[in-house]
Design a protein around this motif. Structure first.
Motif, PDB file in Angstrom:
ATOM      1  N   ALA A  70      -5.641  87.927  -9.738  1.00  0.00           N
ATOM      2  CA  ALA A  70      -7.026  87.460  -9.276  1.00  0.00           C
ATOM      3  C   ALA A  70      -7.053  87.566  -7.557  1.00  0.00           C
ATOM      4  O   ALA A  70      -5.979  87.458  -6.962  1.00  0.00           O
ATOM      5  N   ILE A  71      -8.054  88.009  -6.965  1.00  0.00           N
ATOM      6  CA  ILE A  71      -8.190  87.700  -5.558  1.00  0.00           C
ATOM      7  C   ILE A  71      -8.004  86.191  -5.312  1.00  0.00           C
ATOM      8  O   ILE A  71      -7.369  85.925  -4.268  1.00  0.00           O
ATOM      9  N   LEU A  72      -8.651  85.488  -5.785  1.00  0.00           N
ATOM     10  CA  LEU A  72      -8.686  83.958  -5.410  1.00  0.00           C
ATOM     11  C   LEU A  72      -7.495  83.338  -6.080  1.00  0.00           C
ATOM     12  O   LEU A  72      -7.333  83.394  -7.367  1.00  0.00           O
ATOM     13  N   MET A  73      -6.559  82.368  -5.272  1.00  0.00           N
ATOM     14  CA  MET A  73      -5.610  81.896  -5.812  1.00  0.00           C
ATOM     15  C   MET A  73      -5.567  80.374  -5.237  1.00  0.00           C
ATOM     16  O   MET A  73      -6.222  80.205  -4.300  1.00  0.00           O
ATOM     17  N   SER A  74      -4.745  79.668  -5.859  1.00  0.00           N
ATOM     18  CA  SER A  74      -4.591  78.171  -5.211  1.00  0.00           C
ATOM     19  C   SER A  74      -4.046  78.304  -3.925  1.00  0.00           C
ATOM     20  O   SER A  74      -3.531  79.215  -3.343  1.00  0.00           O
ATOM     21  N   PRO A  75      -4.866  77.606  -3.132  1.00  0.00           N
ATOM     22  CA  PRO A  75      -4.577  77.665  -1.762  1.00  0.00           C
ATOM     23  C   PRO A  75      -3.247  77.237  -1.098  1.00  0.00           C
ATOM     24  O   PRO A  75      -2.368  77.742  -0.188  1.00  0.00           O
ATOM     25  N   LYS A  76      -2.189  76.562  -2.247  1.00  0.00           N
ATOM     26  CA  LYS A  76      -1.146  76.263  -2.188  1.00  0.00           C
ATOM     27  C   LYS A  76      -0.079  77.438  -1.975  1.00  0.00           C
ATOM     28  O   LYS A  76       0.883  77.634  -1.250  1.00  0.00           O
ATOM     29  N   VAL A  77      -0.724  78.623  -2.380  1.00  0.00           N
ATOM     30  CA  VAL A  77       0.063  79.820  -2.552  1.00  0.00           C
ATOM     31  C   VAL A  77       0.217  80.286  -1.221  1.00  0.00           C
ATOM     32  O   VAL A  77       1.273  80.723  -0.570  1.00  0.00           O
ATOM     33  N   TRP A  78      -1.022  80.190  -0.228  1.00  0.00           N
ATOM     34  CA  TRP A  78      -0.822  80.524   1.018  1.00  0.00           C
ATOM     35  C   TRP A  78      -0.278  79.614   1.852  1.00  0.00           C
ATOM     36  O   TRP A  78       0.263  80.030   3.081  1.00  0.00           O
ATOM     37  N   GLU A  79      -0.047  78.139   1.535  1.00  0.00           N
ATOM     38  CA  GLU A  79       0.994  77.479   2.205  1.00  0.00           C
ATOM     39  C   GLU A  79       2.397  77.826   2.175  1.00  0.00           C
ATOM     40  O   GLU A  79       3.067  77.874   3.307  1.00  0.00           O
ATOM     41  N   ALA A  80       2.562  78.276   0.871  1.00  0.00           N
ATOM     42  CA  ALA A  80       4.112  78.449   0.787  1.00  0.00           C
ATOM     43  C   ALA A  80       4.273  79.950   1.401  1.00  0.00           C
ATOM     44  O   ALA A  80       5.540  80.213   1.624  1.00  0.00           O
ATOM     45  N   SER A  81       3.574  80.813   1.432  1.00  0.00           N
ATOM     46  CA  SER A  81       3.952  82.167   1.910  1.00  0.00           C
ATOM     47  C   SER A  81       3.779  82.248   3.263  1.00  0.00           C
ATOM     48  O   SER A  81       4.387  83.204   3.762  1.00  0.00           O
ATOM     49  N   GLY A  82       3.411  81.074   4.190  1.00  0.00           N
ATOM     50  CA  GLY A  82       3.461  81.156   5.505  1.00  0.00           C
ATOM     51  C   GLY A  82       2.401  81.792   6.101  1.00  0.00           C
ATOM     52  O   GLY A  82       2.152  81.524   7.382  1.00  0.00           O
ATOM     53  N   HIS A  83       1.039  82.108   5.333  1.00  0.00           N
ATOM     54  CA  HIS A  83       0.081  82.756   5.843  1.00  0.00           C
ATOM     55  C   HIS A  83      -0.874  81.536   6.785  1.00  0.00           C
ATOM     56  O   HIS A  83      -1.767  82.016   7.308  1.00  0.00           O
ATOM     57  N   LEU A  84      -0.733  80.155   6.416  1.00  0.00           N
ATOM     58  CA  LEU A  84      -1.663  79.438   6.935  1.00  0.00           C
ATOM     59  C   LEU A  84      -1.155  78.703   8.209  1.00  0.00           C
ATOM     60  O   LEU A  84      -1.678  77.975   9.063  1.00  0.00           O
ATOM     61  N   THR A  85       0.342  79.196   8.470  1.00  0.00           N
ATOM     62  CA  THR A  85       0.719  78.393   9.733  1.00  0.00           C
ATOM     63  C   THR A  85       0.881  79.723  10.806  1.00  0.00           C
ATOM     64  O   THR A  85       0.055  80.635  10.453  1.00  0.00           O
ATOM     65  N   ALA A  86       1.578  79.543  11.780  1.00  0.00           N
ATOM     66  CA  ALA A  86       1.580  80.544  13.064  1.00  0.00           C
ATOM     67  C   ALA A  86       1.929  81.891  12.516  1.00  0.00           C
ATOM     68  O   ALA A  86       1.693  82.814  13.164  1.00  0.00           O
ATOM     69  N   GLY A  87       2.656  82.049  11.417  1.00  0.00           N
ATOM     70  CA  GLY A  87       3.218  83.223  10.798  1.00  0.00           C
ATOM     71  C   GLY A  87       2.325  84.557  10.752  1.00  0.00           C
ATOM     72  O   GLY A  87       2.499  85.479  10.743  1.00  0.00           O
ATOM     73  N   PHE A  88       0.822  83.873  10.341  1.00  0.00           N
ATOM     74  CA  PHE A  88       0.181  85.050  10.081  1.00  0.00           C
ATOM     75  C   PHE A  88      -1.217  84.956  11.156  1.00  0.00           C
ATOM     76  O   PHE A  88      -2.353  84.827  10.741  1.00  0.00           O
ATOM     77  N   ALA A  89      -0.779  84.513  12.271  1.00  0.00           N
ATOM     78  CA  ALA A  89      -2.012  84.875  13.328  1.00  0.00           C
ATOM     79  C   ALA A  89      -1.549  85.320  14.421  1.00  0.00           C
ATOM     80  O   ALA A  89      -0.658  85.797  14.977  1.00  0.00           O
ATOM     81  N   ASP A  90      -2.591  86.185  14.785  1.00  0.00           N
ATOM     82  CA  ASP A  90      -2.849  86.963  16.171  1.00  0.00           C
ATOM     83  C   ASP A  90      -2.949  86.093  17.472  1.00  0.00           C
ATOM     84  O   ASP A  90      -3.857  85.092  17.221  1.00  0.00           O
ATOM     85  N   GLU A  91      -2.240  86.471  18.554  1.00  0.00           N
ATOM     86  CA  GLU A  91      -2.742  85.782  19.737  1.00  0.00           C
ATOM     87  C   GLU A  91      -4.047  86.532  20.015  1.00  0.00           C
ATOM     88  O   GLU A  91      -4.171  87.852  20.425  1.00  0.00           O
ATOM     89  N   LEU A  92      -5.019  85.566  20.536  1.00  0.00           N
ATOM     90  CA  LEU A  92      -6.414  86.012  20.806  1.00  0.00           C
ATOM     91  C   LEU A  92      -6.917  85.685  22.406  1.00  0.00           C
ATOM     92  O   LEU A  92      -6.362  84.437  22.721  1.00  0.00           O
TER      93      LEU A  92
END
Ligand code: ATP
Length: 441
Positions: A70-92
């Motif tokens: 599924a495209i939609l998953m538990s938001p916890k997945v994205w905490e664990a994957s590091g995507h919600l922290t600086a790991g998946f952020a571009d500098e703007l």
């Protein structure tokens, strides 16, 4: 925008490959719709990738199975994957004058490339797209549109291992949409906010990770070459440590020489135990295999980016035309030399003229005969020369012409796009002949 890109974009629009999304409302920024030819071609790319991974691959050990998560998953997945922290952020950075925004890593100078204005200090901009679930828009019910398809594979690691009774090493292939709130989308379908990924995750023993990292980069490069992309337009670039994604121990970009420069079309990463160990930590489920966390080698390609690479590589213009007939002398003919597996339409069926009902009737019979087997197009409008040019322009590898001889002996002319060679073929042998041609390299 380069001249060549403008021509390719115009061809895509004119011949039904790609349209701007919501065009009648003035368009919707950096979103595109694949038209009747575009969807055929994209499906062909995805099918070629899927077959390569699930049927044709023979890695030294193990095999590959598929998944459609599924495209939609538990938001916890994205905490664990590091995507919600600086790991998946571009500098703007933002221009203080014209308020345009830019990615810091893409800027060549310290002022605004658009108006020369002063830029703000960089700040982190997370690329995840947030969405609400359920009828109430509160924070208790939100999640994200997935930013990469592979997380669906990691969270199903145990399910797949157990139900398929697999042993390490093995791979899981998946094709699906991903979403990123890109700061600077652009270059047509190269960088969009909604795109499709073709990802394969290879689970192996840590000691074998480097071996498989080498193996997969060679295999992936060859896949593009076997589907017709010129060797000289592909290269592998090692990603320097400080530019690597947060999860990667080793990273390579497979790059294509687009009209706008060398750019990544696929990433090959050694993700180490980042994903399985983090999902174990966050979910409380032990995802170890025989006491260790398998390492993951991923091949992460984009269906849209490779679509654009296939198009750019196939596009040719011939001034004065290939036939050099007087009429065509001043014209530019477009030839799209797409590999037959990728070409959206395989066969064009053309009655020599359309004012002879017997020819039209026979041509429609041939169309009906071939249609269940191949993606065909029937075309009776305009001179036969013009119609050949129309089919060359959409990369159709074969054209069949029904003429007066057909009415006498049930043979047709089979014309080859690249050589313009023509041969006489019996109608009853057409299916067999084309199938053979499609299945040979
Ligand atoms: P880039 O550096 O260009 O932003 P990336 O390194 O973030 O790309 P990956 O996370 O490795 O990209 O994603 C794997 C593949 O997914 C890319 O090689 C590309 O084919 C595709 N992809 C990623 N982002 C986009 C996008 N915004 N639009 C289209 N395809 C994309």
């Amino acid at each position: 925008m380069t001249d060549l890109m403008s021509k390719i974009i115009s061809l895509c629009k004119r011949r039904g490959f790609i349209f701007q999304s919501s065009e009648i409302y003035g368009g919707f920024g950096s979103c595109y719709d694949f038209g009747p030819l575009g969807v055929e071609m994209k499906n062909n790319i995805k099918k070629a990738w899927w077959d390569e991974m699930t049927k044709n691959q023979n890695p030294p050990a193990g095999g590959i199975v598929g998944l459609d998560a599924a495209i939609l998953m538990s938001p916890k997945v994205w905490e664990a994957s590091g995507h919600l922290t600086a790991g998946f952020a571009d500098e703007l950075v933002e221009c203080k004058e014209c308020h345009k925004r830019f990615r810091l890593d893409e800027l060549k100078m310290k002022k605004c490339p658009e108006c020369g204005g002063q830029l703000t200090e960089p700040r982190k901009f997370n690329l995840m797209m947030k969405t609400h679930i359920g009828p109430v828009e509160d924070d208790a019910a939100f999640t994200y549109l997935r930013a990469e398809t592979c997380q669906g594979i990691y969270v199903n690691f145990e399910n797949i291992l157990n139900t398929m009774r697999l042993k390490i090493p093995f791979g899981v292939a998946q094709i699906g949409k991903a979403f990123r709130n890109e700061i600077t989308p652009g270059d047509f379908i190269y960088r969009t906010r909604e795109f499709e990924q073709m990802e394969m995750q290879w689970f192996c023993h840590p000691k074998d990770a480097e071996k498989y990292f080498d193996y997969w980069q060679k295999e992936r490069l060859n896949w593009y070459i076997n589907l017709g992309i010129k060797k000289e337009n592909l290269r592998i670039k090692e990603v320097p440590v400080k530019e690597r994604p947060h999860y990667a121990k080793q990273a390579l970009d497979l790059e294509y020489k687009f009209p706008f420069g060398w750019k990544e079309i696929e990433g090959i990463h050694n993700r180490g135990d980042w994903d399985l160990s983090n999902h174990s930590k966050y979910s409380g489920k032990d995802l170890k295999y025989e006491g260790y966390y398998p390492y993951i080698i991923e091949t992460s390609g984009g269906a849209d980016r490779s679509f654009l690479a296939f198009l750019c590589d196939a596009y040719q213009e011939i001034l004065g035309g290939r036939t050099k007939t007087t009429k065509a002398v001043k014209e530019i003919e477009i030839l799209l030399k797409l590999d037959k597996k990728i070409a959206p339409i395989k066969i064009a069926i053309l009655p020599l003229v359309r004012n002879k009902p017997e020819l039209v009737k026979k041509a429609k019979e041939v169309y009906q005969l071939l249609k269940p087997h191949f993606t065909c197009q029937y075309d009776e409008l305009g001179s036969i020369g013009r119609r050949y040019r129309r089919v060359d322009e959409i990369g159709c590898p074969w054209a069949i012409t029904i003429d007066f001889e057909t009415l006498k002996d049930d043979t047709v002319t089979l014309r080859y796009r690249d050589t313009m060679k023509q041969e006489r073929v019996k109608i009853k042998e057409l299916i067999k002949i084309i199938k053979e041609k499609l299945n040979t390299q």
